[in-house]
Structure formats: structure tokens, C-alpha cells
Design a protein around this motif. Structure first.
Motif, PDB file in Angstrom:
ATOM      1  N   GLU A   1      -5.534  -2.385   5.557  1.00  0.00           N
ATOM      2  CA  GLU A   1      -6.067  -1.260   4.772  1.00  0.00           C
ATOM      3  C   GLU A   1      -6.676  -0.199   5.682  1.00  0.00           C
ATOM      4  O   GLU A   1      -6.482   1.005   5.465  1.00  0.00           O
ATOM      5  CB  GLU A   1      -7.097  -1.767   3.762  1.00  0.00           C
ATOM      6  CG  GLU A   1      -6.459  -2.536   2.611  1.00  0.00           C
ATOM      7  CD  GLU A   1      -7.448  -3.358   1.810  1.00  0.00           C
ATOM      8  OE1 GLU A   1      -8.673  -3.312   2.100  1.00  0.00           O
ATOM      9  OE2 GLU A   1      -6.996  -4.081   0.891  1.00  0.00           O
ATOM     10  N   ARG A   2      -7.396  -0.624   6.718  1.00  0.00           N
ATOM     11  CA  ARG A   2      -7.994   0.331   7.661  1.00  0.00           C
ATOM     12  C   ARG A   2      -6.903   1.114   8.397  1.00  0.00           C
ATOM     13  O   ARG A   2      -6.956   2.341   8.501  1.00  0.00           O
ATOM     14  CB  ARG A   2      -8.882  -0.416   8.669  1.00  0.00           C
ATOM     15  CG  ARG A   2      -9.538   0.481   9.715  1.00  0.00           C
ATOM     16  CD  ARG A   2     -10.358  -0.317  10.716  1.00  0.00           C
ATOM     17  NE  ARG A   2      -9.610  -1.378  11.384  1.00  0.00           N
ATOM     18  CZ  ARG A   2      -8.753  -1.175  12.397  1.00  0.00           C
ATOM     19  NH1 ARG A   2      -8.521   0.044  12.854  1.00  0.00           N
ATOM     20  NH2 ARG A   2      -8.132  -2.203  12.952  1.00  0.00           N
TER      21      ARG A   2
ATOM     22  N   ARG B   1      -5.688  -8.440   5.506  1.00  0.00           N
ATOM     23  CA  ARG B   1      -5.533  -7.298   4.595  1.00  0.00           C
ATOM     24  C   ARG B   1      -6.562  -6.211   4.860  1.00  0.00           C
ATOM     25  O   ARG B   1      -6.260  -5.020   4.747  1.00  0.00           O
ATOM     26  CB  ARG B   1      -5.592  -7.772   3.138  1.00  0.00           C
ATOM     27  CG  ARG B   1      -4.252  -8.324   2.649  1.00  0.00           C
ATOM     28  CD  ARG B   1      -4.211  -8.455   1.138  1.00  0.00           C
ATOM     29  NE  ARG B   1      -5.152  -9.452   0.672  1.00  0.00           N
ATOM     30  CZ  ARG B   1      -4.871 -10.748   0.575  1.00  0.00           C
ATOM     31  NH1 ARG B   1      -3.690 -11.204   0.911  1.00  0.00           N
ATOM     32  NH2 ARG B   1      -5.780 -11.591   0.135  1.00  0.00           N
ATOM     33  N   ARG B   2      -7.785  -6.575   5.233  1.00  0.00           N
ATOM     34  CA  ARG B   2      -8.799  -5.549   5.563  1.00  0.00           C
ATOM     35  C   ARG B   2      -8.338  -4.706   6.750  1.00  0.00           C
ATOM     36  O   ARG B   2      -8.507  -3.489   6.771  1.00  0.00           O
ATOM     37  CB  ARG B   2     -10.151  -6.207   5.857  1.00  0.00           C
ATOM     38  CG  ARG B   2     -10.887  -6.669   4.609  1.00  0.00           C
ATOM     39  CD  ARG B   2     -12.336  -7.046   4.898  1.00  0.00           C
ATOM     40  NE  ARG B   2     -12.467  -8.147   5.844  1.00  0.00           N
ATOM     41  CZ  ARG B   2     -12.448  -9.440   5.506  1.00  0.00           C
ATOM     42  NH1 ARG B   2     -12.293  -9.790   4.236  1.00  0.00           N
ATOM     43  NH2 ARG B   2     -12.602 -10.373   6.418  1.00  0.00           N
TER      44      ARG B   2
ATOM     45  N   LEU C   1       0.823  -1.219   0.000  1.00  0.00           N
ATOM     46  CA  LEU C   1       0.000   0.000   0.000  1.00  0.00           C
ATOM     47  C   LEU C   1       0.856   1.269   0.000  1.00  0.00           C
ATOM     48  O   LEU C   1       0.323   2.372   0.071  1.00  0.00           O
ATOM     49  CB  LEU C   1      -0.930  -0.003   1.217  1.00  0.00           C
ATOM     50  CG  LEU C   1      -1.946  -1.141   1.272  1.00  0.00           C
ATOM     51  CD1 LEU C   1      -2.708  -1.125   2.586  1.00  0.00           C
ATOM     52  CD2 LEU C   1      -2.913  -1.059   0.094  1.00  0.00           C
TER      53      LEU C   1
ATOM     54  N   ASP D   1      -3.789   1.547   7.412  1.00  0.00           N
ATOM     55  CA  ASP D   1      -3.065   2.377   6.450  1.00  0.00           C
ATOM     56  C   ASP D   1      -3.762   3.734   6.288  1.00  0.00           C
ATOM     57  O   ASP D   1      -3.101   4.777   6.322  1.00  0.00           O
ATOM     58  CB  ASP D   1      -2.969   1.654   5.103  1.00  0.00           C
ATOM     59  CG  ASP D   1      -2.351   2.529   4.033  1.00  0.00           C
ATOM     60  OD1 ASP D   1      -1.134   2.821   4.103  1.00  0.00           O
ATOM     61  OD2 ASP D   1      -3.086   2.942   3.107  1.00  0.00           O
ATOM     62  N   ARG D   2      -5.075   3.723   6.152  1.00  0.00           N
ATOM     63  CA  ARG D   2      -5.815   4.996   6.037  1.00  0.00           C
ATOM     64  C   ARG D   2      -5.636   5.825   7.304  1.00  0.00           C
ATOM     65  O   ARG D   2      -5.416   7.033   7.247  1.00  0.00           O
ATOM     66  CB  ARG D   2      -7.302   4.716   5.782  1.00  0.00           C
ATOM     67  CG  ARG D   2      -7.585   4.168   4.388  1.00  0.00           C
ATOM     68  CD  ARG D   2      -9.077   4.118   4.070  1.00  0.00           C
ATOM     69  NE  ARG D   2      -9.823   3.247   4.959  1.00  0.00           N
ATOM     70  CZ  ARG D   2     -10.017   1.940   4.733  1.00  0.00           C
ATOM     71  NH1 ARG D   2      -9.506   1.365   3.663  1.00  0.00           N
ATOM     72  NH2 ARG D   2     -10.725   1.219   5.588  1.00  0.00           N
TER      73      ARG D   2
END
Length: 196
Positions: free
Chosen positions: A187-188, A183-184, A23, A190-191
Motif C-alpha cells: 500500500e505504501r 500488504r502494508r 489496488l 502503491d501510493r
């Protein structure tokens, strides 16, 4: 921003770090740096061989890491001696790499199995623990490393207990399910890290 990513043996730290890297995050792995500083020609290797003896060197001139690991996990005083030689060198090299990466990425992960135990958490703004139950740690490590169950328990004993590691965490990833679940969560986070 530097995020310290840690977790017990077999928790999936490298897999999680790779998901963050995909990411756009940068990461430095303390285990990789620990292997680098004992390569032939490095001062730490000479000190280790002087201390433990030539039987810990392989014919190709590299350190016999499994033999040394077995020795130091049986003798806490020897483990402390080894850490006194390696930890300052690891820290110095980590700092240089983290500084370089922080110029190129929105945030950087310091991946370290001994983040809290080694004091490396002082180098980071936040801590992220990759967590799995002990039985998963054991089964993954047995399958991956080809070491004895006894040696895994010795490594676990040298790491902070799971409950204490979780208590020190700013963020936690549950890595006990499938890759999509992991991965979910990545991703959370990372944001969230980009917003910070």
C-alpha cells in the motif's frame, strides 16, 4: 511507468503482484509468458524438441518442463542454448503485454524471477525486490513445488545472489512476515508509484 518486480525462488513474487493488482496496478508475469511460448504449435517448442529430443515431450504434445529443467540446470551450456531460444520470444511478448496494460493501469509491474539476469531490467523504470532469507526460500519452495532440495539449490545458483539483487533494487519488500505486513508495504509503495 513499468516497475520490474523480482525476487529469488519462493520469495512470494506472485503474492505481492496480486496485492498490487488488487489496488489497481496491472502486471505481466514473465513465468506465465515463458510457459506460453513453449505450448504446442509455438515455434520455440519445435526448436526445443529438435535440440533435446522427443523424450522431452509428453504424450499430450506438451513440453515436459520438469525434465527439461533438470537437464538444463545440470548443464550450463544447455541452459544458455535454451535461453537463446526462449528469451527473445519472451521479451517480445512481454513488451506487447506491457504496452497494452500501460494504457489501462496507473502503472504496470513486470514480474520476473530473472529480471536482472535476463536483461529485462532494461525494460523498466524502477526495480522492486521481494526479499526473504534463504531458509524461507527453501522451505516455501519445498512445500510448494515438490522438487528436491538439490534442484532448488541449482535454481538458486542460476539466480543473482541475494546481496547483489538487493544492491540493484530501487525498492524492497520484506516478505518474511505475515500477509498484513506485506500488504502494508504494498500500500505504501502503491501510493509512491502513483505519485511518481
Amino acid at each position: 511507468m513499468i516497475i520490474g518486480l523480482t525476487g529469488g525462488i519462493g520469495s512470494g513474487k506472485s503474492t505481492v503482484a496480486s496485492a498490487f493488482e488488487a489496488l489497481g496496478a496491472g502486471f505481466v508475469d514473465a513465468d506465465h509468458v515463458a510457459r506460453e511460448i513453449v505450448q504446442p504449435g509455438e515455434p520455440a517448442l519445435a526448436l526445443i524438441i529438435d535440440h533435446f529430443g522427443a523424450n522431452f515431450m509428453r504424450p499430450d504434445g506438451t513440453l515436459d518442463r520438469p525434465a527439461l529443467r533438470e537437464r538444463v540446470f545440470q548443464d550450463p551450456a544447455q541452459r544458455r542454448w535454451l535461453e537463446s531460444v526462449t528469451h527473445p520470444r519472451i521479451r517480445e511478448r512481454l513488451m506487447a503485454r506491457l504496452t497494452d496494460l500501460s494504457r489501462q493501469a496507473p502503472y504496470v509491474l513486470l514480474v520476473s524471477p530473472l529480471l536482472f539476469e535476463s536483461g529485462q531490467d532494461a525494460l523498466v523504470e524502477r526495480t522492486l525486490v521481494v526479499d526473504v532469507p534463504a531458509e524461507i526460500q527453501l522451505s516455501r519452495t519445498l512445500a510448494r513445488d515438490g522438487v528436491s532440495e538439490e534442484q532448488i539449490h541449482a535454481i538458486l545458483a542460476a539466480q543473482l545472489p541475494r546481496e547483489q539483487r538487493l544492491a540493484k533494487a530501487d525498492d524492497v519488500i520484506d516478505n518474511s512476515q505475515d500477509q498484513a505486513h506485506m500488504r502494508r508495504q504494498v500500500e505504501r509503495l502503491d501510493r509512491y508509484y502513483r505519485d511518481l
